[in-house]
Design a protein around this motif. Structure first.
Motif, PDB file in Angstrom:
ATOM      1  N   GLY A   7       1.232  -1.207   0.265  1.00  0.00           N
ATOM      2  CA  GLY A   7       0.027  -0.097  -0.018  1.00  0.00           C
ATOM      3  C   GLY A   7       0.705   1.170  -0.453  1.00  0.00           C
ATOM      4  O   GLY A   7       0.847   2.257   0.625  1.00  0.00           O
ATOM      5  N   SER A   8       1.840   1.419  -0.268  1.00  0.00           N
ATOM      6  CA  SER A   8       2.438   2.357  -0.087  1.00  0.00           C
ATOM      7  C   SER A   8       2.535   3.538  -1.930  1.00  0.00           C
ATOM      8  O   SER A   8       1.752   2.991  -2.553  1.00  0.00           O
ATOM      9  CB  SER A   8       4.373   2.053  -1.202  1.00  0.00           C
ATOM     10  OG  SER A   8       4.977   2.861  -1.437  1.00  0.00           O
ATOM     11  N   ARG A  34      -9.020  -1.329  -3.861  1.00  0.00           N
ATOM     12  CA  ARG A  34      -9.187  -0.409  -4.286  1.00  0.00           C
ATOM     13  C   ARG A  34      -8.888   1.271  -3.036  1.00  0.00           C
ATOM     14  O   ARG A  34      -9.030   1.722  -2.779  1.00  0.00           O
ATOM     15  CB  ARG A  34     -10.441   1.168  -4.393  1.00  0.00           C
ATOM     16  CG  ARG A  34     -11.466   0.678  -6.049  1.00  0.00           C
ATOM     17  CD  ARG A  34     -13.405   0.234  -6.194  1.00  0.00           C
ATOM     18  NE  ARG A  34     -13.568  -0.109  -6.935  1.00  0.00           N
ATOM     19  CZ  ARG A  34     -13.185   0.836  -8.147  1.00  0.00           C
ATOM     20  NH1 ARG A  34     -13.295   1.884  -8.162  1.00  0.00           N
ATOM     21  NH2 ARG A  34     -13.847  -0.333  -9.261  1.00  0.00           N
ATOM     22  N   ASP A  35      -7.750   0.669  -2.956  1.00  0.00           N
ATOM     23  CA  ASP A  35      -6.388   0.989  -1.584  1.00  0.00           C
ATOM     24  C   ASP A  35      -6.267   2.750  -1.665  1.00  0.00           C
ATOM     25  O   ASP A  35      -5.268   3.039  -3.505  1.00  0.00           O
ATOM     26  CB  ASP A  35      -5.517   0.178  -1.150  1.00  0.00           C
ATOM     27  CG  ASP A  35      -4.489   1.149  -0.513  1.00  0.00           C
ATOM     28  OD1 ASP A  35      -5.165   1.837   0.178  1.00  0.00           O
ATOM     29  OD2 ASP A  35      -3.773  -0.200   0.724  1.00  0.00           O
ATOM     30  N   SER A  96     -10.767   3.600  -0.898  1.00  0.00           N
ATOM     31  CA  SER A  96     -11.014   2.659   0.305  1.00  0.00           C
ATOM     32  C   SER A  96     -10.014   2.613   1.107  1.00  0.00           C
ATOM     33  O   SER A  96      -9.000   2.336   1.215  1.00  0.00           O
ATOM     34  CB  SER A  96     -10.923   0.691  -0.142  1.00  0.00           C
ATOM     35  OG  SER A  96     -11.265  -0.155   1.147  1.00  0.00           O
ATOM     36  N   VAL A  97     -10.167   2.658   2.569  1.00  0.00           N
ATOM     37  CA  VAL A  97      -9.280   2.820   3.575  1.00  0.00           C
ATOM     38  C   VAL A  97      -9.362   1.415   4.123  1.00  0.00           C
ATOM     39  O   VAL A  97      -8.276   0.771   4.143  1.00  0.00           O
ATOM     40  CB  VAL A  97      -9.970   3.824   4.902  1.00  0.00           C
ATOM     41  CG1 VAL A  97      -8.876   3.531   6.342  1.00  0.00           C
ATOM     42  CG2 VAL A  97      -9.505   5.036   4.721  1.00  0.00           C
ATOM     43  N   ALA A  98     -10.371   0.658   3.612  1.00  0.00           N
ATOM     44  CA  ALA A  98     -10.514  -0.640   4.196  1.00  0.00           C
ATOM     45  C   ALA A  98      -9.340  -1.732   3.782  1.00  0.00           C
ATOM     46  O   ALA A  98      -8.769  -2.492   4.303  1.00  0.00           O
ATOM     47  CB  ALA A  98     -12.250  -1.273   3.988  1.00  0.00           C
ATOM     48  N   ASP A  99      -9.407  -1.456   2.455  1.00  0.00           N
ATOM     49  CA  ASP A  99      -8.283  -2.619   1.701  1.00  0.00           C
ATOM     50  C   ASP A  99      -6.916  -1.928   1.731  1.00  0.00           C
ATOM     51  O   ASP A  99      -6.247  -2.505   1.888  1.00  0.00           O
ATOM     52  CB  ASP A  99      -8.484  -1.792  -0.014  1.00  0.00           C
ATOM     53  CG  ASP A  99      -9.954  -2.390  -0.695  1.00  0.00           C
ATOM     54  OD1 ASP A  99     -11.039  -3.890  -0.053  1.00  0.00           O
ATOM     55  OD2 ASP A  99     -10.587  -2.502  -1.491  1.00  0.00           O
ATOM     56  N   GLY A 105      -4.778 -10.774   3.221  1.00  0.00           N
ATOM     57  CA  GLY A 105      -5.311 -11.276   4.330  1.00  0.00           C
ATOM     58  C   GLY A 105      -5.085 -10.888   6.016  1.00  0.00           C
ATOM     59  O   GLY A 105      -5.477 -11.738   6.950  1.00  0.00           O
ATOM     60  N   VAL A 106      -4.462 -10.183   5.348  1.00  0.00           N
ATOM     61  CA  VAL A 106      -3.858 -10.077   7.413  1.00  0.00           C
ATOM     62  C   VAL A 106      -4.397  -8.729   7.525  1.00  0.00           C
ATOM     63  O   VAL A 106      -4.314  -8.148   6.572  1.00  0.00           O
ATOM     64  CB  VAL A 106      -2.190 -10.352   7.319  1.00  0.00           C
ATOM     65  CG1 VAL A 106      -1.836  -9.516   8.945  1.00  0.00           C
ATOM     66  CG2 VAL A 106      -2.064 -11.447   6.533  1.00  0.00           C
ATOM     67  N   SER A 107      -4.676  -8.135   8.643  1.00  0.00           N
ATOM     68  CA  SER A 107      -5.912  -7.116   8.906  1.00  0.00           C
ATOM     69  C   SER A 107      -4.228  -6.426   9.587  1.00  0.00           C
ATOM     70  O   SER A 107      -3.798  -6.995  10.392  1.00  0.00           O
ATOM     71  CB  SER A 107      -6.811  -7.446   9.688  1.00  0.00           C
ATOM     72  OG  SER A 107      -7.372  -6.430  10.667  1.00  0.00           O
TER      73      SER A 107
END
Length: 116
Positions: A7-8, A34-35, A96-99, A105-107
């Motif tokens: 997510g860079s 959609r990060d 999307s912040v959630a993405d 699979g790691v939160s």
């Protein structure tokens, strides 16, 4: 030497991205659906992603509610129009912040209700 980022954001210009590509560093840059973070700062401001992007997509199986996580290996130039840029190609299209808070699979977020 290997470097994996998740997510860079865009951290340099095209010359920086090319220097990274020509270095001995083996760099993989993960993006997730959609990060929002990999979409900034915007490309039209002169920023450019380093390569190689690996795009984690969630794909629906037919008309069923079942989904699969698929990793797409992108081109060697960092701004592949067939990867995250295919759905996040203009400002505001991916928010999307959630993405951003889940990769492979790691939160990465907190489930705590307190702010700290």
């Amino acid at each position: 030497l290997q470097l994996y980022t998740f997510g860079s954001p865009r951290v340099g210009n095209a010359a920086f991205a090319e220097a990274m590509r020509n270095s001995t560093l083996d760099h993989k840059r993960m993006t997730h659906d959609r990060d929002v973070v990999p979409t900034v700062p915007f490309e039209h401001l002169g920023f450019h992603h380093t390569a190689r992007e690996v795009w984690q997509r969630t794909v629906r199986v037919g008309r069923s509610p079942m989904t699969l996580s698929v990793e797409v290996i992108c081109d060697e130039y960092g701004e592949d129009p067939n990867c995250q840029n295919s759905i996040c190609g203009y400002p505001g299209s991916c928010t999307s912040v959630a993405d951003h808070l889940e990769y492979l699979g790691v939160s990465l977020g907190s489930t705590a209700t307190s702010p700290c």
